[in-house]
Motif scaffolding. Structure first.
Motif, short mmCIF file in Angstrom:
data_model
loop_
_atom_site.label_atom_id
_atom_site.label_comp_id
_atom_site.label_asym_id
_atom_site.label_seq_id
_atom_site.Cartn_x
_atom_site.Cartn_y
_atom_site.Cartn_z
N LEU A 81 48.51 36.15 43.07
CA LEU A 81 48.27 37.55 42.72
C LEU A 81 49.56 38.36 42.80
O LEU A 81 49.83 39.21 41.94
CB LEU A 81 47.21 38.14 43.66
CG LEU A 81 45.79 37.58 43.50
CD1 LEU A 81 44.88 38.14 44.58
CD2 LEU A 81 45.23 37.90 42.12
N ALA A 112 42.40 43.32 43.84
CA ALA A 112 42.45 42.31 42.77
C ALA A 112 41.69 41.06 43.19
O ALA A 112 40.92 40.50 42.40
CB ALA A 112 43.90 41.95 42.46
N PHE A 114 38.22 39.75 41.32
CA PHE A 114 38.16 38.38 40.79
C PHE A 114 36.95 37.64 41.36
O PHE A 114 36.17 37.03 40.62
CB PHE A 114 39.45 37.64 41.12
CG PHE A 114 39.43 36.18 40.73
CD1 PHE A 114 39.27 35.80 39.41
CD2 PHE A 114 39.57 35.19 41.69
CE1 PHE A 114 39.25 34.46 39.04
CE2 PHE A 114 39.55 33.85 41.34
CZ PHE A 114 39.39 33.48 40.02
N VAL A 145 42.64 41.29 35.96
CA VAL A 145 41.95 40.45 36.92
C VAL A 145 40.52 40.12 36.48
O VAL A 145 39.93 39.14 36.94
CB VAL A 145 41.96 41.12 38.32
CG1 VAL A 145 40.86 42.17 38.43
CG2 VAL A 145 41.85 40.09 39.42
N MET A 182 42.91 34.38 34.61
CA MET A 182 43.08 34.22 36.06
C MET A 182 42.96 32.76 36.48
O MET A 182 43.73 32.27 37.30
CB MET A 182 42.03 35.06 36.79
CG MET A 182 42.23 36.56 36.64
SD MET A 182 43.77 37.14 37.36
CE MET A 182 43.46 36.86 39.09
#
Length: 222
Positions: free
Chosen positions: A69, A149, A153, A192, A198
């Motif tokens: 991240l 974030a 996710f 995200v 991702m």
């Protein structure tokens, strides 16, 4: 230090308010002090570096998610550990050396004055650390960005399975940034929630850390 309590079976968990590096005092068998919400202050023979690197026992991935991240969102220094809203922020350096660490989500107040960082934990414990470099507010913002974030996710993954993921009621020092409207937060939220992007980022991070040749890494990623 010898009058403090030692927990022989201590493992890092989500109630550690702060880790203090005392290895430079060279006291035999004592390298860290731990401030814990339930256990109070305890002494530890493992270094802060060892303790932080053992977080993989708690979340299964250690710093992998945090580093992925941080890379995605351009945070190159003072990389924190984040797992949802559980966070640990290095005061200087990071996971590769010994330093003090604090958990912003377990802190209710912070003030920098004359090179000292004065902190109050959510249970009322007060302590101070040397803080002579950087903007503490900006550092907490970056921790909050990565924490949010990570949560978004996980939330995207969970929601697809007809489940619901909720933030904790008390976010500590992360609370002011929960609905931050800055450009970094806006770009983060767009990126995200793209699951494919991702997942590819995480796969790349894992594969590039495997002990294999460069060409094989590239082929595996493909």
């Amino acid at each position: 230090y010898y009058s403090l309590w030692r927990n022989e079976n201590f493992e890092m968990d989500n109630k550690v308010v702060a880790l203090f590096d005392v290895s430079y005092f060279e006291v035999p068998n004592i390298k860290s002090l731990i401030l814990h919400l339930d256990l109070g202050v305890i002494i530890e023979e493992r270094s802060t570096k060892q303790l932080m690197n053992e977080l993989y026992k708690a979340n299964g991935l250690g710093f992998t998610v945090s580093k992925v991240l941080a890379s995605l969102f351009g945070i190159k220094r003072y990389i924190p550990f984040v797992h949802g809203y559980q966070t640990y922020m290095p005061i200087s350096g990071g996971s590769r050396k010994n330093t003090d660490w604090v958990s912003p989500n377990l802190l209710s107040n912070a003030e920098v004055s004359n090179g000292l960082l004065h902190l109050i934990a959510i249970n009322g414990s007060r302590f101070s650390l040397e803080f002579i470099k950087g903007d503490f507010g900006k550092r907490v913002h970056d921790v909050a960005l990565l924490s949010r974030a990570n949560f978004l996710f996980l939330e995207t993954l969970v929601n697809w399975g007809n489940c619901e993921l909720r933030p904790p009621s008390n976010l500590g020092l992360l609370e002011p940034f929960e609905n931050c409207q800055c450009l970094d937060h806006e770009q983060m939220e767009m990126k995200v929630k793209n699951l494919r992007e991702m997942i590819v980022a995480f796969k790349k991070a894992i594969l590039f850390n495997l002990g294999i040749e460069q060409l094989q890494k590239v082929e595996l990623i493909k």
